[in-house]
Each structure stands twice: as structure tokens, then as C-alpha cells.
Design an enzyme around this catalytic site. Sequence first.
Site, PDB file in Angstrom:
ATOM      1  N   GLY A 183     -57.610-146.685 -12.179  1.00  0.00           N
ATOM      2  CA  GLY A 183     -56.780-145.796 -11.197  1.00  0.00           C
ATOM      3  C   GLY A 183     -57.777-145.575  -9.953  1.00  0.00           C
ATOM      4  N   GLY A 208     -56.008-144.285  -6.290  1.00  0.00           N
ATOM      5  CA  GLY A 208     -55.257-142.876  -5.815  1.00  0.00           C
ATOM      6  C   GLY A 208     -56.137-142.186  -5.236  1.00  0.00           C
ATOM      7  CD  GLN A 209     -55.686-136.005  -3.600  1.00  0.00           C
ATOM      8  OE1 GLN A 209     -55.123-135.724  -5.030  1.00  0.00           O
ATOM      9  NE2 GLN A 209     -55.944-135.189  -2.664  1.00  0.00           N
ATOM     10  NE  ARG A 253     -50.261-147.104  -6.903  1.00  0.00           N
ATOM     11  CZ  ARG A 253     -51.196-146.320  -5.925  1.00  0.00           C
ATOM     12  NH1 ARG A 253     -51.419-146.984  -4.744  1.00  0.00           N
ATOM     13  NH2 ARG A 253     -51.679-145.351  -6.266  1.00  0.00           N
ATOM     14  CE1 TYR A 290     -51.987-134.592 -14.793  1.00  0.00           C
ATOM     15  CE2 TYR A 290     -51.893-132.125 -14.038  1.00  0.00           C
ATOM     16  CZ  TYR A 290     -52.518-133.316 -14.215  1.00  0.00           C
ATOM     17  OH  TYR A 290     -53.825-133.729 -13.524  1.00  0.00           O
TER      18      TYR A 290
END
Length: 313
Positions: free
Chosen positions: A9, A12-13, A37, A143
Site C-alpha cells: 500500500g 497511498g497517503q 496500482r 472500518y
Amino acid sequence: MHKPILIIGACGQIGTELTIELRNKYGSDKVIASDIREGSEALMKSGPFELLDATNYAAIEDVVMHYEIDEVYLMAAMLSATAEKFPMRAWNLNMNSLFNVLNLAKDRKISKVFWPSSIAVFGPNTPKENTPQNTIMEPSTVYGISKQSGERWCEYYFKKYGVDVRSVRYPGLISWKTMPGGGTTDYAVEIYHKALEKGAYECFLAENTKLPMMYMDDAIRATINLMDSPAEHIKVRSSYNLGSMSFTPKEIAKSIQKHLPGFQISYAPDFRQEIADSWPSSIDDREAREQWGWEPKFDLDQTTAEMLKNLRK
Ligand code: SER
């Protein structure tokens, strides 16, 4: 010399900045970035990258073996607002990715794991101000349920199998390099972009919704410090409360107006209001401070100054 690290990951941010910081610290070739991605140009140019699905155990194992990975930072997750729209996909991603990494550590294919939890583990029955490390949790979002379950599993793997897993409950994170995606605290990033582009922002949370927040530099420093700490200092193996600042949409707007006096904010709360209302307003992070020396550096006005300066460039 540090053994190789895998970031899952990485685009991501948080992953983007964490990857770059770890590469600065340990060398580009020691830190393997991966995601489903490709990421920003800065990230892609900074070192090795693998396309990787965090829910695919065999694929992660291949990368771990190929690069002789010793530590994994699992940053892939579906955030709070998106997870409400796709509950089963969120559960699947957030839980299976964690089991994949915990099981690699249990089988001694890697020796250390970082996994982020969140203020979303708390719920409407949690004390809102100065929320303690150990308290009523009862999260009310998909979440939050996934993060709460993840915390229980981390602690379980530590106790049962001796897995060296470390975690913090991040507050809302504010950064300028990569946009957040699908969170309830995203407004605190969007607002700076809109302030510079349009001089106005319509906020999806109400003006007095106070949430715990943190500037990304502090979050990255906390993460790396926790991972660098001697194992015996890490007494909390579920996840550490991590505090910095707390503010409302109205207060962040005021902070922006010190630089852009004409900036206008309006309010149109949507479904994310209910999520925000279930979360703490401020966090008691005594354990992190005492056990591994956590101390935040950026307050709201310093964050605003950094955000506006960097976004202007
Ligand atoms: N910032 C996250 C979100 O809003 C919380 O962990 O979903």
C-alpha cells in the site's frame, strides 16, 4: 546494515511518504514499494516497485522471498467513508491483508510487522475527551470494526506466536504530497487545496465537529520511532493511542484566514457527519509518550503554514 523492508500500500497517503522517508534512512534498494496500482512520479522514481494485491498471500510471499524481506509495513486498507459503501470488500481487504502478513511473521518468513489502526476503533459510547488507551470501544463503522478486530488479532499473534507486531491508532492525517482517499477526516486536507484554488470550501462536516488530527511528518516520525524501539519497550501490542492536535472545521478555517483573509467556509454535513460524531475529540497518548518517547511537533497553525507553503509551489 538494515535488512530489506516491504511496504504494502505504498502509493497511498501515508505509504508514499513513509516509503520515501525509509528510503532516505536505509537506502533506496532496501525499501521495496508495492501497491495494486502505480503511485506518484516521485515515489515511482525513488526505488524498486512491485505490483501487489494485499489479499493475495502467495504473491506477497513471493515478493518477501525474492527480496529477502525482513520487515513489512501494511498500509493497504479501505478507509471509513468508502467502507460504509462497500462493507464486504472493506472487511475482505482490511482483514485478509492483515492475516497474510501476520501469518508470514508467525511462520518466521519475516520478523517484524507494522500495521496501522485508527481513532475509528472508538465508538459512540467511548469517552470523547482525552480518550484513554483502554476504554469502551464499540466502533459503529465497518472500518472501525475491522480495525478493532485487527487490534485483537495483533495482540493475539504477539501473545500466542511471539509475532513482533507494532501499531498506532492514527488520528486524521494532514499532508500535501498525496491526497487521502475515502476517509472522514479528508476534509482537513481538501480545505487547503480549495482555499488556494477557489478561496472557498464547502465542508462535509459541521462547524463544531472536533476531531483528533496530526501533520504527516509527525505521523511518519511516530511510525519509524515505534519500529526502531527495542521490543521490550513496546508494552501495548494491540495499538497505541497517538495524539497531537484537535480542531473543528471552524478552527481550521480561522487558521487558514490568518494567511488568506478572504477565505470562506460553508457547511453541508453528509453521511460522514455520523461517522465523525462517533469518534473521539481528543486522545490520551500517555503510553506512547512514556514507553517509546512519542512527542508531536506540529500544531494547527504550523500545519497550516506548511500546507499552504508546499501546495503553493
Ligand atoms: N482518517 C481515517 C478516516 O477518516 C481514520 O483512520 O477514515
